[in-house]
Enzyme design. Structure first.
Site, PDB file in Angstrom:
ATOM      1  N   CYS A 137       0.986  -0.746  -0.239  1.00 26.63           N
ATOM      2  CA  CYS A 137       0.252   0.030  -0.128  1.00 26.63           C
ATOM      3  C   CYS A 137       0.915   1.069  -0.065  1.00 26.63           C
ATOM      4  O   CYS A 137       0.463   2.629  -0.423  1.00 26.63           O
ATOM      5  CB  CYS A 137      -0.747   0.160   1.353  1.00 26.63           C
ATOM      6  N   HIS A 165      -2.463   6.913   3.462  1.00 26.96           N
ATOM      7  CA  HIS A 165      -3.277   5.370   2.626  1.00 26.96           C
ATOM      8  C   HIS A 165      -4.725   5.459   3.206  1.00 26.96           C
ATOM      9  O   HIS A 165      -5.087   5.639   4.498  1.00 26.96           O
ATOM     10  CB  HIS A 165      -2.583   4.500   2.770  1.00 26.96           C
ATOM     11  N   ASN A 200     -10.417  -0.107   0.805  1.00 27.61           N
ATOM     12  CA  ASN A 200      -9.208  -0.424   0.547  1.00 27.61           C
ATOM     13  C   ASN A 200      -8.650  -0.863  -0.090  1.00 27.61           C
ATOM     14  O   ASN A 200      -8.463  -1.659  -0.701  1.00 27.61           O
ATOM     15  CB  ASN A 200      -8.072  -1.244   1.835  1.00 27.61           C
TER      16      ASN A 200
HETATM   17  N1  ACO Z   1     -18.349  -7.709  11.045  1.00 28.48           N
HETATM   18  C1  ACO Z   1     -18.614  -8.124  12.150  1.00 28.48           C
HETATM   19  N2  ACO Z   1     -17.797  -8.260  13.074  1.00 28.48           N
HETATM   20  C2  ACO Z   1     -16.191  -8.548  12.810  1.00 28.48           C
HETATM   21  C3  ACO Z   1     -15.805  -8.601  11.919  1.00 28.48           C
HETATM   22  C4  ACO Z   1     -16.991  -7.831  10.873  1.00 28.48           C
HETATM   23  N3  ACO Z   1     -16.300  -8.088   9.315  1.00 28.48           N
HETATM   24  N4  ACO Z   1     -14.659  -8.560  11.848  1.00 28.48           N
HETATM   25  C5  ACO Z   1     -14.155  -8.997  12.798  1.00 28.48           C
HETATM   26  N5  ACO Z   1     -15.714  -9.277  13.500  1.00 28.48           N
HETATM   27  C6  ACO Z   1     -15.344  -9.079  15.525  1.00 28.48           C
HETATM   28  C7  ACO Z   1     -14.733  -9.985  15.579  1.00 28.48           C
HETATM   29  O1  ACO Z   1     -14.934 -11.148  16.000  1.00 28.48           O
HETATM   30  C8  ACO Z   1     -14.691  -9.414  17.854  1.00 28.48           C
HETATM   31  O2  ACO Z   1     -15.225 -10.486  18.460  1.00 28.48           O
HETATM   32  P1  ACO Z   1     -15.129 -10.603  19.720  1.00 28.48           P
HETATM   33  O3  ACO Z   1     -15.339  -8.803  20.381  1.00 28.48           O
HETATM   34  O4  ACO Z   1     -16.503 -10.934  20.103  1.00 28.48           O
HETATM   35  O5  ACO Z   1     -14.122 -11.827  19.706  1.00 28.48           O
HETATM   36  C9  ACO Z   1     -15.420  -7.987  17.453  1.00 28.48           C
HETATM   37  O6  ACO Z   1     -15.600  -7.867  16.313  1.00 28.48           O
HETATM   38  C10 ACO Z   1     -14.009  -6.949  17.309  1.00 28.48           C
HETATM   39  O7  ACO Z   1     -13.297  -7.519  16.240  1.00 28.48           O
HETATM   40  P2  ACO Z   1     -11.158  -7.044  16.483  1.00 28.48           P
HETATM   41  O8  ACO Z   1     -10.524  -8.032  15.197  1.00 28.48           O
HETATM   42  O9  ACO Z   1     -10.811  -6.750  17.562  1.00 28.48           O
HETATM   43  O10 ACO Z   1     -11.584  -5.281  15.660  1.00 28.48           O
HETATM   44  P3  ACO Z   1     -11.073  -3.884  14.927  1.00 28.48           P
HETATM   45  O11 ACO Z   1     -11.616  -2.452  16.157  1.00 28.48           O
HETATM   46  O12 ACO Z   1      -9.649  -4.845  15.337  1.00 28.48           O
HETATM   47  O13 ACO Z   1     -11.602  -4.224  13.483  1.00 28.48           O
HETATM   48  C11 ACO Z   1      -9.882  -4.195  11.615  1.00 28.48           C
HETATM   49  C12 ACO Z   1     -10.356  -4.800  12.845  1.00 28.48           C
HETATM   50  C13 ACO Z   1     -10.584  -3.017  10.925  1.00 28.48           C
HETATM   51  C14 ACO Z   1      -9.528  -5.061  10.909  1.00 28.48           C
HETATM   52  C15 ACO Z   1      -8.654  -3.244  12.433  1.00 28.48           C
HETATM   53  O14 ACO Z   1      -8.442  -3.668  13.164  1.00 28.48           O
HETATM   54  C16 ACO Z   1      -8.091  -2.655  11.593  1.00 28.48           C
HETATM   55  O15 ACO Z   1      -8.541  -1.532  10.538  1.00 28.48           O
HETATM   56  N6  ACO Z   1      -6.439  -2.990  10.744  1.00 28.48           N
HETATM   57  C17 ACO Z   1      -6.293  -2.320   9.880  1.00 28.48           C
HETATM   58  C18 ACO Z   1      -6.484  -2.734   8.836  1.00 28.48           C
HETATM   59  C19 ACO Z   1      -4.807  -2.668   7.796  1.00 28.48           C
HETATM   60  O16 ACO Z   1      -4.692  -0.656   8.155  1.00 28.48           O
HETATM   61  N7  ACO Z   1      -4.544  -2.742   6.799  1.00 28.48           N
HETATM   62  C20 ACO Z   1      -3.482  -2.157   6.337  1.00 28.48           C
HETATM   63  C21 ACO Z   1      -3.443  -2.655   4.730  1.00 28.48           C
HETATM   64  S1  ACO Z   1      -4.493  -4.031   4.299  1.00 28.48           S
HETATM   65  C22 ACO Z   1      -4.099  -4.580   2.827  1.00 28.48           C
HETATM   66  O17 ACO Z   1      -2.659  -4.030   2.279  1.00 28.48           O
HETATM   67  C23 ACO Z   1      -4.049  -5.651   1.475  1.00 28.48           C
END
Ligand code: ACO
Length: 308
Positions: free
Chosen positions: A109, A233, A263
């Site tokens: 990215c 990004h 993304n």
């Molecule tokens: N829908 C509903 N619930 C979900 C989903 C979903 N799609 N995904 C996860 N959950 C649930 C989890 O199971 C968890 O449930 P629990 O509390 O019962 O265990 C809860 O939601 C919270 O999950 P987290 O993983 O803690 O959620 P978080 O707030 O961390 O968000 C996310 C997840 C959006 C992926 C975030 O961590 C993020 O954006 N990370 C960085 C992403 C990024 O920058 N990527 C870089 C580039 S990507 C690339 O290059 C292709």
């Protein structure tokens, strides 16, 4: 030594739009969760990297008032090439009808910012105009049954035409970084699907974006208060907000398109830049800070004085 100026911009996204509500038909997720945790409302999918890159590239060349034969080099940033061999940039070069050279850059990215800086390096050693394209079709390496990735990704391409100019030009400073020991946080093996440790990527991303942006600002002799537009990004709205807060750049001075595109990896910064240009959010003399991070992990920032 020659500098660079950006003289044209164009984008392309596939026609097919998938909303958060559409995803709830097959995944245990909700519009509320996706919107709250990521800022994403919909994404375009079904793209082919070369086709999107060709269309975005043609539009950027036209926007610059040029024709393909005016371009010397095609530089394509992508992490989803059409094939392992040949490089997708060559397909793009032929598709647009550019007479010069072509090569791919893969810094996930961060790749578009890497590409822009490399284009400035080419200008400094005598190249003509460079078409810098960021294009990715993450939908092709996503497991659509995996809600942790499927809600995040989209396809698209953005391109700019970079022209050599006498003197320092628009690029005031840049900063690159990588840490290959973090490979496991975000990866996709041959024939596999994207995997991400979201929480860890989130934590790291905010830190490296802020450090990299601050270094680039300092090298340009500027502070956050001098930045008219941050073009980050687009991985997660909360990452953008956290970076803005730590850098001291108000959110109103940030280009955000993640709600419409998700993304799109290499395409996300040029998609956001093009949107800001179309909406007349950039004026001559403005200072822009481009900053990205991604798999590798890699990160990169660049400070531009627009048509300086
Ligand atoms: N829908 C509903 N619930 C979900 C989903 C979903 N799609 N995904 C996860 N959950 C649930 C989890 O199971 C968890 O449930 P629990 O509390 O019962 O265990 C809860 O939601 C919270 O999950 P987290 O993983 O803690 O959620 P978080 O707030 O961390 O968000 C996310 C997840 C959006 C992926 C975030 O961590 C993020 O954006 N990370 C960085 C992403 C990024 O920058 N990527 C870089 C580039 S990507 C690339 O290059 C292709």
């Amino acid at each position: 030594m020659a500098g660079i100026t950006v003289v044209g911009s164009g984008i392309s996204v596939p026609d097919k739009v998938v909303t958060n509500d559409d995803l709830t038909a097959t995944l245990d997720t909700s519009d509320a969760w996706i919107t709250e945790r990521t800022g994403i409302k919909e994404r375009h999918v079904g793209g082919i990297t070369s086709q999107m890159a060709i269309e975005a590239g043609r539009r950027a060349i036209e926007d610059a008032g040029l024709v393909p034969s005016d371009i010397d080099v095609v530089l394509l940033s992508t992490t989803t090439p059409d094939a392992l061999v040949p490089g997708t940039s060559a397909t793009v070069q032929a598709g647009i009808g550019v007479p010069g050279g072509a090569f791919d850059v893969n810094a996930a990215c961060s790749g578009f910012v890497y590409g822009l800086v490399v284009a400035a390096g080419l200008a400094a050693i005598g190249s003509g105009r460079v078409l810098v394209v960021g294009a990715d079709a993450l939908s092709r390496i996503t497991d659509w049954d995996d809600r942790t990735m499927a809600v995040l990704v989209g396809d698209g391409a953005g391109a700019v035409v970079v022209e050599p100019v006498d003197g320092p030009g628009d690029l005031l400073s840049w900063n690159f970084g990588a840490d290959g020991t973090l490979r496991h946080l975000l990866m996709c093996d041959h024939g596999g699907y994207l995997f991400m440790d979201g929480k860890e990527v989130f934590r790291k991303a905010v830190r490296v974006v802020v450090e990299s942006a601050e270094r680039a600002l300092s090298d340009a002799g500027l502070s956050a208060a001098d930045i008219d537009l941050l073009v980050p990004h687009q991985a997660n709205l909360r990452i953008i907000q956290a970076a803005c807060q730590r850098l001291g750049i108000p959110e109103e001075r940030t280009a955000v398109v993640i709600d419409r595109y998700g993304n799109t990896s290499s395409a996300s910064i040029p998609l956001a830049l093009d949107d800001a240009l179309r909406n007349e959010r950039v004026s001559p003399g403005d200072h822009l800070l481009l900053t990205g991070f991604g798999g590798g992990m890699t990160w990169a920032s660049a400070v531009l004085r627009w048509r300086g």
